[in-house]
Design a protein around this motif. Structure first.
Motif, PDB file in Angstrom:
ATOM      1  N   SER A   1       0.959  -1.230   0.020  1.00  0.00           N
ATOM      2  CA  SER A   1      -0.046   0.127  -0.179  1.00  0.00           C
ATOM      3  C   SER A   1       0.823   1.280   0.146  1.00  0.00           C
ATOM      4  O   SER A   1       1.968   1.325   0.433  1.00  0.00           O
ATOM      5  N   GLU A   2       0.218   2.225  -0.553  1.00  0.00           N
ATOM      6  CA  GLU A   2       1.006   3.596  -0.443  1.00  0.00           C
ATOM      7  C   GLU A   2       1.475   3.902   0.821  1.00  0.00           C
ATOM      8  O   GLU A   2       2.573   4.464   0.936  1.00  0.00           O
ATOM      9  N   GLU A   3       0.860   3.737   1.838  1.00  0.00           N
ATOM     10  CA  GLU A   3       0.917   4.285   3.265  1.00  0.00           C
ATOM     11  C   GLU A   3       2.198   3.178   3.611  1.00  0.00           C
ATOM     12  O   GLU A   3       3.153   3.702   4.522  1.00  0.00           O
ATOM     13  N   ASN A   4       2.159   1.928   3.594  1.00  0.00           N
ATOM     14  CA  ASN A   4       3.248   1.241   4.040  1.00  0.00           C
ATOM     15  C   ASN A   4       4.702   1.325   3.176  1.00  0.00           C
ATOM     16  O   ASN A   4       5.517   1.532   3.807  1.00  0.00           O
TER      17      ASN A   4
ATOM     18  N   ASP B   1       5.330   4.328   1.750  1.00  0.00           N
ATOM     19  CA  ASP B   1       6.011   5.713   2.682  1.00  0.00           C
ATOM     20  C   ASP B   1       6.559   5.474   3.885  1.00  0.00           C
ATOM     21  O   ASP B   1       7.540   5.784   4.132  1.00  0.00           O
ATOM     22  N   ARG B   2       6.191   4.517   4.884  1.00  0.00           N
ATOM     23  CA  ARG B   2       6.537   4.208   6.178  1.00  0.00           C
ATOM     24  C   ARG B   2       7.681   3.443   6.017  1.00  0.00           C
ATOM     25  O   ARG B   2       8.611   3.633   6.854  1.00  0.00           O
TER      26      ARG B   2
END
Length: 77
Positions: free
Chosen positions: A20-23, A25-26
């Motif tokens: 996912s984009e969030e993962n 980025d993290r």
């Protein structure tokens, strides 16, 4: 011929990491690599991930440009 799209989401899928984009980025924000260490030598990879990254770079495979991009994103931190 592999027709897998060449983007960070699919690279992460190839590496077996949630994409996912969030993962992504993290992962980039939390990863650090000393200047004298190659991306595939970083201690946060599993052995199979290291092998995939090294082989792709060594063979200038279809993923190599995207791996270089990931390397630049992580080092920019």
């Amino acid at each position: 011929m592999d027709t897998t799209p060449q983007d960070l989401n699919h690279l992460f899928e190839q590496l077996g990491i949630e994409s996912s984009e969030e993962n992504i980025d993290r992962f980039i924000a939390e990863s650090t690599i000393p200047n004298n260490v190659l991306l595939y030598e970083a201690d946060f990879w599993t052995e199979s991930q290291k092998s995939f990254l090294k082989e792709a770079i060594d063979e200038d495979a279809q993923w190599s440009e995207l791996i270089d991009h990931l390397d630049a994103l992580i080092r920019r931190q």
